[in-house]
Write a protein that holds these residues in place. Sequence first.
Motif, PDB file in Angstrom:
ATOM      1  N   LEU A  48       0.972   3.358  -3.508  1.00 19.78           N
ATOM      2  CA  LEU A  48       0.169   4.054  -4.063  1.00 19.78           C
ATOM      3  C   LEU A  48       0.462   5.345  -3.064  1.00 19.78           C
ATOM      4  CD1 LEU A  48      -2.442   1.343  -4.182  1.00 19.78           C
ATOM      5  CD2 LEU A  48      -0.538   2.566  -6.149  1.00 19.78           C
TER       6      LEU A  48
ATOM      7  N   ALA B 168     -11.578   2.733  -4.821  1.00 26.75           N
ATOM      8  CA  ALA B 168     -10.646   3.786  -6.128  1.00 26.75           C
ATOM      9  C   ALA B 168     -11.958   3.734  -7.561  1.00 26.75           C
ATOM     10  CB  ALA B 168     -10.563   2.161  -6.650  1.00 26.75           C
TER      11      ALA B 168
ATOM     12  N   HIS C 290      -1.677  -2.433  -6.240  1.00 27.84           N
ATOM     13  CA  HIS C 290      -3.710  -2.569  -5.891  1.00 27.84           C
ATOM     14  C   HIS C 290      -4.278  -3.674  -6.299  1.00 27.84           C
ATOM     15  CE1 HIS C 290      -7.707  -0.509  -5.971  1.00 27.84           C
ATOM     16  NE2 HIS C 290      -7.191  -1.435  -6.517  1.00 27.84           N
TER      17      HIS C 290
ATOM     18  N   ARG D  81       1.913  -1.057  -9.786  1.00 30.88           N
ATOM     19  CA  ARG D  81       1.143   0.198  -8.708  1.00 30.88           C
ATOM     20  C   ARG D  81      -0.648  -0.361  -9.007  1.00 30.88           C
ATOM     21  NH1 ARG D  81       4.844   4.136  -9.517  1.00 30.88           N
ATOM     22  NH2 ARG D  81       5.480   5.102  -7.555  1.00 30.88           N
TER      23      ARG D  81
ATOM     24  N   VAL E 280      -6.711   5.765  -5.898  1.00 33.67           N
ATOM     25  CA  VAL E 280      -7.804   4.668  -4.421  1.00 33.67           C
ATOM     26  C   VAL E 280      -7.927   6.585  -3.927  1.00 33.67           C
ATOM     27  CG1 VAL E 280      -6.572   3.089  -4.406  1.00 33.67           C
ATOM     28  CG2 VAL E 280      -5.111   4.815  -3.467  1.00 33.67           C
TER      29      VAL E 280
ATOM     30  N   HIS F  46       0.876  -1.556   0.280  1.00 37.20           N
ATOM     31  CA  HIS F  46      -0.198  -0.474  -0.317  1.00 37.20           C
ATOM     32  C   HIS F  46       0.776   1.399  -0.107  1.00 37.20           C
ATOM     33  CE1 HIS F  46      -3.184   2.415   0.933  1.00 37.20           C
ATOM     34  NE2 HIS F  46      -2.170   3.477   2.065  1.00 37.20           N
TER      35      HIS F  46
ATOM     36  N   SER G 185      -9.491  -1.051  -0.579  1.00 29.19           N
ATOM     37  CA  SER G 185      -8.251  -1.060  -0.040  1.00 29.19           C
ATOM     38  C   SER G 185      -8.820  -0.749   1.827  1.00 29.19           C
ATOM     39  CB  SER G 185      -7.160   0.943  -0.443  1.00 29.19           C
ATOM     40  OG  SER G 185      -6.323   0.903   0.312  1.00 29.19           O
TER      41      SER G 185
END
Length: 627
Positions: free
Chosen positions: A446, A535, A462, A458, A544, A443, A514
């Motif tokens: 991001l 997202a 994710h 990336r 995100v 994480h 997330s």
Amino acid sequence: MVRETVDGPPGEPPESTTPPADDGDSTAGVERAFAALLAEVVRTERVAVDSHFFADLGADSLVMAHFCARVRKRPDLPPVSMKDVYQHSTVRGLAIAVGGAAPARTAPGVTESTPTAAPPEEAPLAGSTLRYVLCGAAQLLFFLGYSGVVAFATTGGYRWVADGSGASGVYGRAVVFGGAEFLGLCAFPVLAKWLLIGRWTARAFPVWGLTYLRFWIVKVLVHANPVVLFVGSPVYVLYLRALGAKIGRHVTILSRTVPVCTDLLTIGAGTVIRKDAFLLCYRAHAGRIQTGPVTLGRDVFVGERTVLDIDSSMGDGAQLGHTSALPRGTTVPGGQRWHGSPAQPTEVDYVRVPAVRCGTWRRAAFGVVGLAKALLIGVPLVVAGTALLLTRVPVLGGPDDPAPRSVTAGALLLDALVLSLVGFFGFVVVGLAVLGTVPRLLHRLLVPGTAYPLYGFRYSAHRTVARMTNLKFFVWLFGDSSAIVSYLQRGLGYRLSPVEQTGSNFGIGLQHDSPYLSTVGTGTMVADGLSLLNAEVSRTSFSVSRTTIGNHNFLGNYIAYPARGRTGENCLLATKVMVPLDGEVRTGVGLLGSPCFEIPRSVERDSRFDHLRSGDELHRRLAAKNR
């Protein structure tokens, strides 16, 4: 008398001031009929036409839903929806609103939608017990036969893999056997579809017949295909094309619900379909399976938890918001944005992430790397580990056991118990340790609010975070218990503090994009099926952002809550409500429907159990529930 704690929708004048109806006997007759039906429902002798349903008569949503159902059974009365009830909360206001109402008109500038292939309503087919039993028997035979063939091939393959010499020999055999079985399981549904069905066409056929049996076999095989693991990758798009779907270039599909009648699915280039969208190209109705086309133009956006019925279409550049539905025969004109169930025009833009460069080579490389990881790492490790476990562990009486025991029922049960306990608790301990470390590290790659290209490093990070932290095993294990808040907060990284423990703050159907960008306020309770949309996705990019649900909310079942949702504290979000993305922030109200409208936040009935929300009684009941 039980009364609502708040009045009707804000800004609505008192219904008692509504002037008498002046449109003749028609509205007056509807008014009398409504009053009589409502009196039966609330069990009183008489209902005044200017009495407020909630404040004066003590009704609630369930009572008024019963009233609406009674009205629908009367062909001489206009239909009434719950939205009508909340917006016109007296008999007189309701009768005026629906009694002389003209048919709904299409919004200015919008082409009226008409069914393109919807025939007149057909009478339900009569059932047949014999066909029902024979079809069920055939389904059972297919399941047993297919499962037996797969089990026989898998068992032989595991033995062959376990006989390899050394680590390199076992790995090499695992690559060969695992790759062959994986590709075979992927190819067989495609072969079965073309042999049993050929090309899907728009038609209707009765359930429990031979055609239905062929349809069912293909549907089961397609949905059980391991290619579903590649959802969100170009590999999945190629798989749908192999099944007959007409899909253009640079299409992104994130929904794990695989279309069945794929020859009837057309998707234009650059289209994005978010997760939990349903484009099955068939429906069950009146004892029949009806198949029909679903057509999406170029650069279309389909939001999360949407349903597109057969014979529906969207023009180039059209958008369909989350928690929406296109009924049969509905067409969204090109360039327009619609949302709701049934969908209607809106000004909300559901594509909120800027475009970036994302070409064909990037997509192709992402698909190839994904396949390589599966065939050279993921599948071989699973195959080799399982093969060694089943053939080399002494507790199972494998060849390395110096004194193989006689196989008895008691020995088998003991072995199964030992193995299951070790496997279960080992997976819990190791799984929690991995979930607490690996996703957190990924994480960090991001940055919220930053647009990244699809199908890159990336994007892969994710997707890995989302897949690992949405593992259903742990949500099923801890969900709907006091342990779920500790799992979400300490294990996954939700922001929940301070927590007001209810024993069922979240159900077992929770999902998110997330967990590290998910905030749920104190005192908020979630029924089940919440999906936090952290997202944003476009045809070339994703980003995100934090999704925040306010304090002291109650969320019903199956709600998709997007980032930038316009609700604040002390809100009731009804089941499957469409959370608004525009307008003022709603506080202290209830929201119902798609698109949503305001309803009372609570009734006095809801406070009857307040004495159980604190003190020793709460702790005693929580302990009993957890046990």
